[in-house]
Design an enzyme around this catalytic site. Structure first.
Site, PDB file in Angstrom:
ATOM      1  N   ASP A  22      40.890  25.253  39.344  1.00  0.00           N
ATOM      2  CA  ASP A  22      39.961  25.189  40.459  1.00  0.00           C
ATOM      3  C   ASP A  22      39.829  23.708  40.847  1.00  0.00           C
ATOM      4  O   ASP A  22      40.674  23.184  41.561  1.00  0.00           O
ATOM      5  CB  ASP A  22      38.657  25.840  39.970  1.00  0.00           C
ATOM      6  CG  ASP A  22      37.609  26.019  41.036  1.00  0.00           C
ATOM      7  OD1 ASP A  22      37.968  26.258  42.185  1.00  0.00           O
ATOM      8  OD2 ASP A  22      36.414  25.929  40.714  1.00  0.00           O
ATOM      9  N   GLU A  74      46.521  28.892  31.230  1.00  0.00           N
ATOM     10  CA  GLU A  74      45.157  28.907  31.767  1.00  0.00           C
ATOM     11  C   GLU A  74      45.013  30.054  32.761  1.00  0.00           C
ATOM     12  O   GLU A  74      45.984  30.511  33.354  1.00  0.00           O
ATOM     13  CB  GLU A  74      44.928  27.531  32.422  1.00  0.00           C
ATOM     14  CG  GLU A  74      43.644  27.264  33.110  1.00  0.00           C
ATOM     15  CD  GLU A  74      42.386  27.376  32.258  1.00  0.00           C
ATOM     16  OE1 GLU A  74      42.177  28.460  31.681  1.00  0.00           O
ATOM     17  OE2 GLU A  74      41.614  26.414  32.216  1.00  0.00           O
ATOM     18  N   ASP A  75      43.795  30.520  32.940  1.00  0.00           N
ATOM     19  CA  ASP A  75      43.566  31.603  33.893  1.00  0.00           C
ATOM     20  C   ASP A  75      43.601  31.086  35.334  1.00  0.00           C
ATOM     21  O   ASP A  75      44.243  31.654  36.197  1.00  0.00           O
ATOM     22  CB  ASP A  75      42.230  32.326  33.617  1.00  0.00           C
ATOM     23  CG  ASP A  75      41.038  31.379  33.473  1.00  0.00           C
ATOM     24  OD1 ASP A  75      41.209  30.142  33.557  1.00  0.00           O
ATOM     25  OD2 ASP A  75      39.915  31.880  33.282  1.00  0.00           O
ATOM     26  N   ASP A 126      35.862  35.966  34.532  1.00  0.00           N
ATOM     27  CA  ASP A 126      34.551  36.625  34.513  1.00  0.00           C
ATOM     28  C   ASP A 126      33.619  36.123  35.599  1.00  0.00           C
ATOM     29  O   ASP A 126      33.792  35.037  36.163  1.00  0.00           O
ATOM     30  CB  ASP A 126      33.867  36.364  33.166  1.00  0.00           C
ATOM     31  CG  ASP A 126      33.346  34.933  33.055  1.00  0.00           C
ATOM     32  OD1 ASP A 126      34.175  33.994  33.177  1.00  0.00           O
ATOM     33  OD2 ASP A 126      32.123  34.748  32.889  1.00  0.00           O
ATOM     34  N   LYS A 185      43.743  27.496  42.903  1.00  0.00           N
ATOM     35  CA  LYS A 185      43.023  27.348  44.178  1.00  0.00           C
ATOM     36  C   LYS A 185      43.213  25.909  44.632  1.00  0.00           C
ATOM     37  O   LYS A 185      42.336  25.080  44.431  1.00  0.00           O
ATOM     38  CB  LYS A 185      41.518  27.575  43.969  1.00  0.00           C
ATOM     39  CG  LYS A 185      41.057  28.976  43.710  1.00  0.00           C
ATOM     40  CD  LYS A 185      39.527  28.972  43.667  1.00  0.00           C
ATOM     41  CE  LYS A 185      38.941  30.194  43.061  1.00  0.00           C
ATOM     42  NZ  LYS A 185      37.492  30.045  42.802  1.00  0.00           N
ATOM     43  N   PHE A 223      35.659  33.401  44.920  1.00  0.00           N
ATOM     44  CA  PHE A 223      35.400  33.583  43.500  1.00  0.00           C
ATOM     45  C   PHE A 223      36.003  34.900  43.026  1.00  0.00           C
ATOM     46  O   PHE A 223      35.669  35.967  43.527  1.00  0.00           O
ATOM     47  CB  PHE A 223      33.902  33.536  43.192  1.00  0.00           C
ATOM     48  CG  PHE A 223      33.653  33.301  41.730  1.00  0.00           C
ATOM     49  CD1 PHE A 223      33.684  31.996  41.210  1.00  0.00           C
ATOM     50  CD2 PHE A 223      33.442  34.356  40.868  1.00  0.00           C
ATOM     51  CE1 PHE A 223      33.502  31.781  39.855  1.00  0.00           C
ATOM     52  CE2 PHE A 223      33.257  34.135  39.496  1.00  0.00           C
ATOM     53  CZ  PHE A 223      33.284  32.838  38.999  1.00  0.00           C
ATOM     54  N   GLY A 228      39.124  32.986  29.352  1.00  0.00           N
ATOM     55  CA  GLY A 228      39.800  33.501  30.542  1.00  0.00           C
ATOM     56  C   GLY A 228      41.300  33.660  30.421  1.00  0.00           C
ATOM     57  O   GLY A 228      41.884  34.542  31.048  1.00  0.00           O
ATOM     58  N   ARG A 262      35.895  40.761  32.913  1.00  0.00           N
ATOM     59  CA  ARG A 262      37.126  40.185  32.344  1.00  0.00           C
ATOM     60  C   ARG A 262      38.196  41.247  32.128  1.00  0.00           C
ATOM     61  O   ARG A 262      39.388  40.989  32.193  1.00  0.00           O
ATOM     62  CB  ARG A 262      36.850  39.540  30.979  1.00  0.00           C
ATOM     63  CG  ARG A 262      36.064  38.267  31.029  1.00  0.00           C
ATOM     64  CD  ARG A 262      36.123  37.577  29.662  1.00  0.00           C
ATOM     65  NE  ARG A 262      35.077  36.577  29.513  1.00  0.00           N
ATOM     66  CZ  ARG A 262      35.154  35.330  29.959  1.00  0.00           C
ATOM     67  NH1 ARG A 262      36.239  34.931  30.612  1.00  0.00           N
ATOM     68  NH2 ARG A 262      34.168  34.480  29.784  1.00  0.00           N
TER      69      ARG A 262
HETATM   70  P1  IMP Z   1      38.052  23.587  36.943  1.00  0.00           P
HETATM   71  O1  IMP Z   1      37.720  22.584  35.878  1.00  0.00           O
HETATM   72  O2  IMP Z   1      37.135  23.443  38.123  1.00  0.00           O
HETATM   73  O3  IMP Z   1      39.503  23.602  37.342  1.00  0.00           O
HETATM   74  O4  IMP Z   1      37.624  24.979  36.346  1.00  0.00           O
HETATM   75  C1  IMP Z   1      38.464  25.851  35.766  1.00  0.00           C
HETATM   76  C2  IMP Z   1      37.641  26.951  35.104  1.00  0.00           C
HETATM   77  O5  IMP Z   1      36.570  27.397  35.951  1.00  0.00           O
HETATM   78  C3  IMP Z   1      38.487  28.163  34.893  1.00  0.00           C
HETATM   79  O6  IMP Z   1      39.163  28.110  33.663  1.00  0.00           O
HETATM   80  C4  IMP Z   1      37.477  29.291  34.962  1.00  0.00           C
HETATM   81  O7  IMP Z   1      36.891  29.474  33.704  1.00  0.00           O
HETATM   82  C5  IMP Z   1      36.438  28.781  35.941  1.00  0.00           C
HETATM   83  N1  IMP Z   1      36.661  29.307  37.298  1.00  0.00           N
HETATM   84  C6  IMP Z   1      37.048  28.620  38.393  1.00  0.00           C
HETATM   85  N2  IMP Z   1      37.162  29.401  39.476  1.00  0.00           N
HETATM   86  C7  IMP Z   1      36.855  30.652  39.042  1.00  0.00           C
HETATM   87  C8  IMP Z   1      36.815  31.934  39.709  1.00  0.00           C
HETATM   88  O8  IMP Z   1      37.099  32.114  40.907  1.00  0.00           O
HETATM   89  N3  IMP Z   1      36.454  32.984  38.923  1.00  0.00           N
HETATM   90  C9  IMP Z   1      36.148  32.867  37.613  1.00  0.00           C
HETATM   91  N4  IMP Z   1      36.182  31.693  36.961  1.00  0.00           N
HETATM   92  C10 IMP Z   1      36.526  30.594  37.672  1.00  0.00           C
HETATM   93 MG    MG Z   2      39.538  28.974  32.004  1.00  0.00          MG
END
Ligand code: IMP
Ligand code: MG
Length: 173
Positions: free
Chosen positions: A101, A97-98, A157, A129, A150, A42, A163
């Site tokens: 979350d 990082e993209d 993706d 977020k 999302f 991402g 992507r």
């Molecule tokens: P975390 O560990 O929950 O912070 O997850 C982060 C990862 O979840 C990101 O690097 C993305 O790969 C994926 N992710 C979280 N939210 C989204 C979204 O809205 N769209 C796409 N991928 C997401």
């Molecule tokens: Mg990611």
């Protein structure tokens, strides 16, 4: 299954913000080099665009960790799929990082990378977020805070699709 994509942040807004963040990073790292760690897959579009806007010397490495399956919710399981090629010891590391979350992926990754003795370590994300946070992570550079929806595009993706969209959109199922 077919999804509709609603534009949340258009290409111009995203590019403009990346320029601004690139300028800030260039100021903050003046007189130093910055070692960008792109979190695959991402983070790849954002890392490339950001790198082009940084004026101090840049080196890059890539890492892949898995935390998500092909659905839209976190599994909470994190493993290294591809490790860095080079040592980060003594380097000024900036993780790119993209999206942040729950924060689980990044808090785990940062813990692990700290043990490799970088000189400094900061975190830069295209999207955040904050409402979804489960694990506390300090984010140094955020391009956009977004609501709990999302999103896809600019590297993000949905089941490996979208992507390559040059903007950020919300998936409407
Ligand atoms: P975390 O560990 O929950 O912070 O997850 C982060 C990862 O979840 C990101 O690097 C993305 O790969 C994926 N992710 C979280 N939210 C989204 C979204 O809205 N769209 C796409 N991928 C997401
Ligand atoms: Mg990611």
């Amino acid at each position: 299954m077919s999804e509709k994509i609603r534009v949340l942040l258009n290409e111009e807004e995203v590019d403009q913000k990346i320029r601004e963040i690139g300028e800030r990073i260039s100021k903050d790292y003046e007189g130093k080099s910055v070692h960008l760690i792109c979190v695959l897959k991402g983070g790849v579009f954002f890392t490339c665009e950001l790198a082009k806007r940084i004026t101090v010397p840049v080196s890059m490495d890539f890492m892949s960790v898995s935390s998500y399956g092909d659905d839209t919710s976190s599994s909470g399981v994190i493993k290294i799929v591809k490790d860095l090629d080079e040592s980060i010891e003594g380097k000024d590391v900036l993780i790119v990082e993209d999206i942040i979350d729950s924060g689980r992926t990044l808090s785990h990754l940062m813990e692990m990378l700290k043990q490799r003795n970088p000189k400094s370590m900061r975190l830069c994300t295209l999207l955040d977020k904050p409402e979804r946070r489960v694990k506390d992570v300090k984010v140094d550079y955020v391009c956009f805070n977004i609501p709990d929806e999302f999103v896809v595009g600019y590297g993000l993706d949905y089941a490996q699709k979208y992507r390559n969209l040059p903007y950020i959109g919300v998936v409407e199922l």
